[in-house]
Design a protein around this motif. Sequence first.
Motif, PDB file in Angstrom:
ATOM      1  N   PRO A  12       0.840  -1.207   0.000  1.00 40.34           N
ATOM      2  CA  PRO A  12       0.000   0.000   0.000  1.00 40.34           C
ATOM      3  C   PRO A  12       0.872   1.252   0.000  1.00 40.34           C
ATOM      4  N   GLU A  13       0.242   2.382  -0.234  1.00 40.76           N
ATOM      5  CA  GLU A  13       0.946   3.657  -0.143  1.00 40.76           C
ATOM      6  C   GLU A  13       1.427   3.847   1.297  1.00 40.76           C
ATOM      7  N   PRO A  14       2.606   4.415   1.496  1.00 32.39           N
ATOM      8  CA  PRO A  14       3.099   4.652   2.858  1.00 32.39           C
ATOM      9  C   PRO A  14       2.156   5.551   3.658  1.00 32.39           C
ATOM     10  N   ASP A  15       2.026   5.262   4.939  1.00 38.45           N
ATOM     11  CA  ASP A  15       1.271   6.054   5.907  1.00 38.45           C
ATOM     12  C   ASP A  15      -0.239   6.088   5.656  1.00 38.45           C
ATOM     13  N   VAL A  16      -0.756   5.164   4.840  1.00 38.26           N
ATOM     14  CA  VAL A  16      -2.200   5.059   4.601  1.00 38.26           C
ATOM     15  C   VAL A  16      -2.692   3.828   5.352  1.00 38.26           C
ATOM     16  N   LYS A  28      -4.490 -12.003  13.948  1.00 42.38           N
ATOM     17  CA  LYS A  28      -4.679 -12.420  12.553  1.00 42.38           C
ATOM     18  C   LYS A  28      -4.994 -11.260  11.623  1.00 42.38           C
ATOM     19  N   VAL A  29      -5.918 -10.354  12.013  1.00 39.27           N
ATOM     20  CA  VAL A  29      -6.270  -9.193  11.195  1.00 39.27           C
ATOM     21  C   VAL A  29      -6.317  -7.966  12.098  1.00 39.27           C
ATOM     22  N   CYS A  30      -5.689  -6.879  11.652  1.00 39.72           N
ATOM     23  CA  CYS A  30      -5.744  -5.624  12.387  1.00 39.72           C
ATOM     24  C   CYS A  30      -5.553  -4.489  11.382  1.00 39.72           C
ATOM     25  N   SER A  31      -5.623  -3.260  11.836  1.00 38.80           N
ATOM     26  CA  SER A  31      -5.382  -2.139  10.931  1.00 38.80           C
ATOM     27  C   SER A  31      -4.020  -1.544  11.217  1.00 38.80           C
ATOM     28  N   GLY A  32      -3.424  -1.025  10.182  1.00 41.07           N
ATOM     29  CA  GLY A  32      -2.109  -0.440  10.316  1.00 41.07           C
ATOM     30  C   GLY A  32      -1.657   0.180   9.017  1.00 41.07           C
ATOM     31  N   HIS A  33      -0.385   0.532   8.962  1.00 43.95           N
ATOM     32  CA  HIS A  33       0.180   1.142   7.764  1.00 43.95           C
ATOM     33  C   HIS A  33       1.666   0.798   7.666  1.00 43.95           C
ATOM     34  N   ILE A  34       2.202   1.024   6.493  1.00 49.34           N
ATOM     35  CA  ILE A  34       3.623   0.790   6.260  1.00 49.34           C
ATOM     36  C   ILE A  34       4.304   2.141   6.084  1.00 49.34           C
ATOM     37  N   LYS A  35       5.513   2.253   6.572  1.00 51.10           N
ATOM     38  CA  LYS A  35       6.305   3.469   6.406  1.00 51.10           C
ATOM     39  C   LYS A  35       7.171   3.333   5.155  1.00 51.10           C
ATOM     40  N   LYS A  39       8.788  -0.685   7.254  1.00 48.06           N
ATOM     41  CA  LYS A  39       8.367  -1.215   8.547  1.00 48.06           C
ATOM     42  C   LYS A  39       6.871  -0.979   8.737  1.00 48.06           C
ATOM     43  N   TRP A  40       6.160  -2.016   9.210  1.00 44.88           N
ATOM     44  CA  TRP A  40       4.724  -1.947   9.453  1.00 44.88           C
ATOM     45  C   TRP A  40       4.443  -1.449  10.864  1.00 44.88           C
ATOM     46  N   PHE A  41       3.368  -0.684  11.023  1.00 48.32           N
ATOM     47  CA  PHE A  41       2.929  -0.167  12.315  1.00 48.32           C
ATOM     48  C   PHE A  41       1.432  -0.379  12.456  1.00 48.32           C
ATOM     49  N   PHE A  42       0.990  -0.712  13.679  1.00 51.67           N
ATOM     50  CA  PHE A  42      -0.435  -0.722  13.967  1.00 51.67           C
ATOM     51  C   PHE A  42      -0.960   0.702  13.852  1.00 51.67           C
ATOM     52  N   THR A  43      -2.260   0.867  13.650  1.00 51.64           N
ATOM     53  CA  THR A  43      -2.866   2.200  13.583  1.00 51.64           C
ATOM     54  C   THR A  43      -2.570   2.997  14.843  1.00 51.64           C
ATOM     55  N   SER A  44      -2.414   2.314  15.971  1.00 48.82           N
ATOM     56  CA  SER A  44      -2.105   2.988  17.237  1.00 48.82           C
ATOM     57  C   SER A  44      -0.697   3.564  17.256  1.00 48.82           C
ATOM     58  N   GLY A  45       0.127   3.222  16.273  1.00 51.18           N
ATOM     59  CA  GLY A  45       1.488   3.738  16.218  1.00 51.18           C
ATOM     60  C   GLY A  45       2.529   2.783  16.769  1.00 51.18           C
ATOM     61  N   VAL A  46       2.096   1.625  17.279  1.00 55.29           N
ATOM     62  CA  VAL A  46       3.023   0.638  17.815  1.00 55.29           C
ATOM     63  C   VAL A  46       3.563  -0.212  16.669  1.00 55.29           C
ATOM     64  N   CYS A  48       4.676  -3.233  14.449  1.00 54.01           N
ATOM     65  CA  CYS A  48       4.240  -4.631  14.328  1.00 54.01           C
ATOM     66  C   CYS A  48       5.464  -5.525  14.484  1.00 54.01           C
ATOM     67  N   SER A  49       5.387  -6.484  15.363  1.00 54.71           N
ATOM     68  CA  SER A  49       6.522  -7.369  15.607  1.00 54.71           C
ATOM     69  C   SER A  49       6.349  -8.703  14.891  1.00 54.71           C
ATOM     70  N   PHE A  50       5.506  -8.751  13.863  1.00 49.39           N
ATOM     71  CA  PHE A  50       5.269  -9.986  13.130  1.00 49.39           C
ATOM     72  C   PHE A  50       5.247  -9.685  11.630  1.00 49.39           C
ATOM     73  N   ALA A  51       5.364 -10.709  10.838  1.00 50.74           N
ATOM     74  CA  ALA A  51       5.370 -10.557   9.389  1.00 50.74           C
ATOM     75  C   ALA A  51       3.954 -10.333   8.860  1.00 50.74           C
ATOM     76  N   VAL A  52       3.799  -9.384   7.974  1.00 49.17           N
ATOM     77  CA  VAL A  52       2.528  -9.124   7.298  1.00 49.17           C
ATOM     78  C   VAL A  52       2.575  -9.860   5.970  1.00 49.17           C
ATOM     79  N   ASN A  53       1.523 -10.650   5.685  1.00 44.89           N
ATOM     80  CA  ASN A  53       1.523 -11.391   4.421  1.00 44.89           C
ATOM     81  C   ASN A  53       0.539 -10.829   3.397  1.00 44.89           C
ATOM     82  N   ALA A  54      -0.428 -10.013   3.829  1.00 42.68           N
ATOM     83  CA  ALA A  54      -1.390  -9.434   2.896  1.00 42.68           C
ATOM     84  C   ALA A  54      -2.038  -8.203   3.513  1.00 42.68           C
TER      85      ALA A  54
END
Length: 70
Positions: A12-16, A28-35, A39-46, A48-54
Amino acid sequence: MMEWIPVTDRLPEPDVDVLISSPLSRLKVCSGHIKVTGKWFFTSGVSCSFAVNAWMPLPKPYQSNQDYGA
C-alpha cells in the motif's frame, strides 16, 4: 468486493491505514500502515513485531439513509 492483496504482489501507499493480515499474529487481522522504510505499524502507532503477508484497503464508513441531524 474487496480482496486481500499479497505483499509479494504490491504494497500500500506509505502512511495510509489498511487492514493487515498475518499468520503469525494472535489477532490475525488488524489495521495499520507501512512506512517508507518498509516497517509496518499498527494504527495505534506501535510497531508490528510480526510478518505481514497481505493487506486490503479499509472499507468505507457505514452511511444510513436516515438523517440524524448531523
